[in-house]
Write an enzyme that holds these catalytic residues in place. Structure first.
Site, short mmCIF file in Angstrom:
data_model
loop_
_atom_site.label_atom_id
_atom_site.label_comp_id
_atom_site.label_asym_id
_atom_site.label_seq_id
_atom_site.Cartn_x
_atom_site.Cartn_y
_atom_site.Cartn_z
N ASP A 9 0.69 -1.17 0.22
CA ASP A 9 0.20 -0.12 -0.22
C ASP A 9 1.67 1.26 -0.15
O ASP A 9 1.94 0.94 0.30
CB ASP A 9 -0.86 0.56 1.34
CG ASP A 9 -1.88 1.32 1.08
OD1 ASP A 9 -1.96 1.66 -0.59
OD2 ASP A 9 -2.86 1.51 2.53
N GLY A 10 0.47 2.23 -0.46
CA GLY A 10 1.17 3.68 -0.48
C GLY A 10 -0.01 4.63 -0.77
O GLY A 10 -0.81 4.77 -1.12
N GLU A 47 2.59 4.24 -3.96
CA GLU A 47 2.12 3.04 -4.43
C GLU A 47 2.61 2.42 -5.38
O GLU A 47 3.47 1.13 -4.86
CB GLU A 47 0.32 3.50 -5.35
CG GLU A 47 -0.24 3.39 -4.74
CD GLU A 47 -1.39 2.99 -3.35
OE1 GLU A 47 -0.58 1.13 -3.42
OE2 GLU A 47 -1.83 2.79 -3.07
N ASP A 74 -4.28 -3.01 -3.49
CA ASP A 74 -4.25 -1.69 -3.73
C ASP A 74 -5.30 -0.76 -4.55
O ASP A 74 -6.54 -0.17 -4.45
CB ASP A 74 -5.96 -1.35 -2.32
CG ASP A 74 -4.85 -0.41 -1.69
OD1 ASP A 74 -4.19 -0.17 -2.61
OD2 ASP A 74 -4.67 -0.24 -0.24
N HIS A 128 -8.97 -0.82 2.66
CA HIS A 128 -9.98 -0.39 3.74
C HIS A 128 -11.41 -1.60 3.43
O HIS A 128 -12.30 -0.72 4.34
CB HIS A 128 -10.72 1.10 3.92
CG HIS A 128 -9.14 2.18 3.49
ND1 HIS A 128 -7.95 2.31 4.78
CD2 HIS A 128 -8.67 2.72 2.38
CE1 HIS A 128 -7.45 2.76 3.82
NE2 HIS A 128 -7.98 2.94 2.46
N ASP A 138 -1.63 -0.49 4.78
CA ASP A 138 -2.15 0.94 5.93
C ASP A 138 -0.80 1.76 6.40
O ASP A 138 -1.33 2.82 6.77
CB ASP A 138 -3.51 0.67 5.45
CG ASP A 138 -4.35 2.16 5.36
OD1 ASP A 138 -4.22 2.61 4.32
OD2 ASP A 138 -5.06 1.80 6.17
#
Length: 149
Positions: A9-10, A47, A74, A128, A138
């Site tokens: 994740d970024g 990302e 994601d 999320h 995250d």
């Protein structure tokens, strides 16, 4: 050969703004977490940096590059970019369909080179959504962003 599981994740606080990335690489029963950040960057750059770092782990760990990888991400931007769009960008000299330069080309070139020859299944996951390792990524990302506040 056992597969390797990756989550990345970024993100950014503001876009551009302070950014962070987080990754979890799961292999042989061990989940290794890594993270980093930049004072001024964009969401897409973070990302991409997360994905690049994860593939560097695969490339730099003896025996990992021969194993299948399930890469959970994601970011539709990164997943679609590396699996579909990049072929057209390269064929058009790193231009988009409307003949504009591809944004973040420096990072796309790195990701493409690292991705080459690996057996990766790129899997989009909803962010999320309570997916354990995506949530950990995250949290790593947010902790990195907080370092710049």
């Amino acid at each position: 050969m056992d597969e390797i599981i990756i989550y990345t994740d970024g993100g950014c606080s503001g876009n551009p703004g302070p950014g962070g990335w987080g990754i979890v690489v799961i292999a042989d029963g061990i989940a290794k977490q890594l993270s980093g950040g930049e004072k001024l960057t964009t969401n897409n750059r973070m990302e991409l940096t997360a994905a690049i770092t994860a593939l560097q782990v695969i490339r730099n760990t003896p025996g990992f590059a021969q194993r299948p990888v399930k890469f959970h991400i994601d970011s539709q931007y990164v997943k679609n970019g590396i699996t579909t769009w990049i072929k057209g960008w390269k064929a058009k000299g790193w231009k988009t369909a409307d003949k504009k330069p591809v944004k973040n080309q420096d990072l796309w070139v790195q990701l493409d080179a690292l991705n080459e020859g690996l057996n990766i299944d790129w899997i989009w996951v909803k962010g999320h959504a309570g997916i354990e390792y995506n949530e950990i990524c995250d949290q790593l990302c947010k902790a990195e962003m907080d370092k710049f506040k």
